[in-house]
Design an enzyme around this catalytic site. Sequence first.
Site, PDB file in Angstrom:
ATOM      1  N   ILE A   1     -72.716 -41.431  40.310  1.00  0.00           N
ATOM      2  CA  ILE A   1     -73.811 -41.695  39.386  1.00  0.00           C
ATOM      3  C   ILE A   1     -73.287 -41.875  37.957  1.00  0.00           C
ATOM      4  O   ILE A   1     -73.766 -42.734  37.214  1.00  0.00           O
ATOM      5  CB  ILE A   1     -74.848 -40.550  39.434  1.00  0.00           C
ATOM      6  CG1 ILE A   1     -75.603 -40.581  40.761  1.00  0.00           C
ATOM      7  CG2 ILE A   1     -75.827 -40.645  38.273  1.00  0.00           C
ATOM      8  CD1 ILE A   1     -76.504 -41.780  40.927  1.00  0.00           C
ATOM      9  N   CYS A   2     -72.286 -41.080  37.582  1.00  0.00           N
ATOM     10  CA  CYS A   2     -71.770 -41.173  36.216  1.00  0.00           C
ATOM     11  C   CYS A   2     -71.164 -42.549  35.944  1.00  0.00           C
ATOM     12  O   CYS A   2     -71.246 -43.064  34.821  1.00  0.00           O
ATOM     13  CB  CYS A   2     -70.736 -40.071  35.962  1.00  0.00           C
ATOM     14  SG  CYS A   2     -69.331 -40.106  37.087  1.00  0.00           S
ATOM     15  N   THR A   3     -70.570 -43.150  36.967  1.00  0.00           N
ATOM     16  CA  THR A   3     -69.966 -44.472  36.796  1.00  0.00           C
ATOM     17  C   THR A   3     -71.031 -45.541  36.627  1.00  0.00           C
ATOM     18  O   THR A   3     -70.972 -46.366  35.707  1.00  0.00           O
ATOM     19  CB  THR A   3     -69.065 -44.824  37.997  1.00  0.00           C
ATOM     20  OG1 THR A   3     -68.010 -43.876  38.091  1.00  0.00           O
ATOM     21  CG2 THR A   3     -68.478 -46.218  37.850  1.00  0.00           C
TER      22      THR A   3
END
Length: 444
Positions: A225-227
């Site tokens: 998700i962070c990417t």
Amino acid sequence: MTDYANVGTTTPSSGRMLSDMEDVHEDHEQPHPIEEEQEEPEEEEGVMLALDSPQIQAALEACKILVIGAGGLGCEILKNLALTGFKEIHVIDMDTIDLSNLNRQFLFRPKDVGQPKATVAAEFVMQRVPGVKIVPYFGKIQDKDDEYYSQFQIVICGLDSIEARRWINAKLVEMIDEEDPQSLKPLIDGGTEGFKGQARVILPTINSCYECSLDMFNKPTTFPICTIANTPRLPEHCIEWASVLEWPRVWGKDTKYDTDNPEHISWLYRTATERAEKFNISGVTYSLTQGVVKNIIPAIASTNAIIAASCCNEVFKIATGSPYLDNYMMYTGNDGIYTYTFQHQKKPECPVCGQIAASAELDREMSLEDLIESLKERPDVQLKRPSLRTASKSLYMQAPPALEEATRPNLEKKLEDLIEAGEYITVTDVALPVSIQLKVSWKE
């Protein structure tokens, strides 16, 4: 119904198949005189009949087939079954024809774009193969009831959806009546993934079912998700951002996009394109958007042809009482042609065809939320949004919203505060056609 067990037990030893070979040689020299003097051999015991024998033709005409899917595999399957001699075939498909289908789904033409696959495929095959009746249905397999499925002798799948396979597998197992042998409907399942494929024969409740082998299939590719939220680098990251983050933000978390709805896919495509332009990323296309959200693997026509041929061969063998595949054939065409056939073992704890509950040795200190996450990671069940309950209370329910809100506080509680050793947890999920029973024990 034809007694298929008694079909295919004798054959003329001359081995003539499909047509009289004399017609081929009518313009050539006459056979050697010695051959003319030979007497026609008498029929003797053998293992198979000529394909044009009355017994086999009767068996094929009496066998009503259901084909699920009219895409890459389905087109090949329909063509093969019709040319083999089956006279009544029904086909179900919920998709319409897209321009990208035309390179491998050979029953369709540019004029057919936008039309239902099942309808167009049925009409095309009936035009080319006189005497065959193909009844199409444009819709979902879930639309049909037990009475509909009970009319068929064999079901053959050419699907690209694991969820649909799991549903029809569970439906055919559910329909089994031990007092009625005709309630058993063999399921022939084919699948392809690039240069790889598989064909299998499933006899509901008798051998390994589709759910028994679920852990053999890879889980869909996912991205952190962070990417996708902060540092996208690939067009796939932008598409995931549009589908995972932007869609629920704009349309609400309870509104799920439909991967078969062109308007929904178009919205995701436009949104992903805007995201890609912002980060100078190229490569976002409509077809790639479809591929990411539906987890589509590029299809290869030759693989479809090989797997469809294998599946239809098994249908023919079952219909004519010949020995059939037991029960799983894998094909690889990456660096040549390789096949391997093995018997996949039936799982006693299978949630669909098993007879016993799966045992779950749990840490009494873990939270209910941790248990749910661990269930979602299990390759043998592949859950998406599991709901859990015991015989006496609901532990956590994903829907309706009021019940989800009422059970949400349980997510942070320890398991030992919610359940006791020896209790059964019933797990349901939108991806699971039946419920799972887990018998709880504590780790020491």
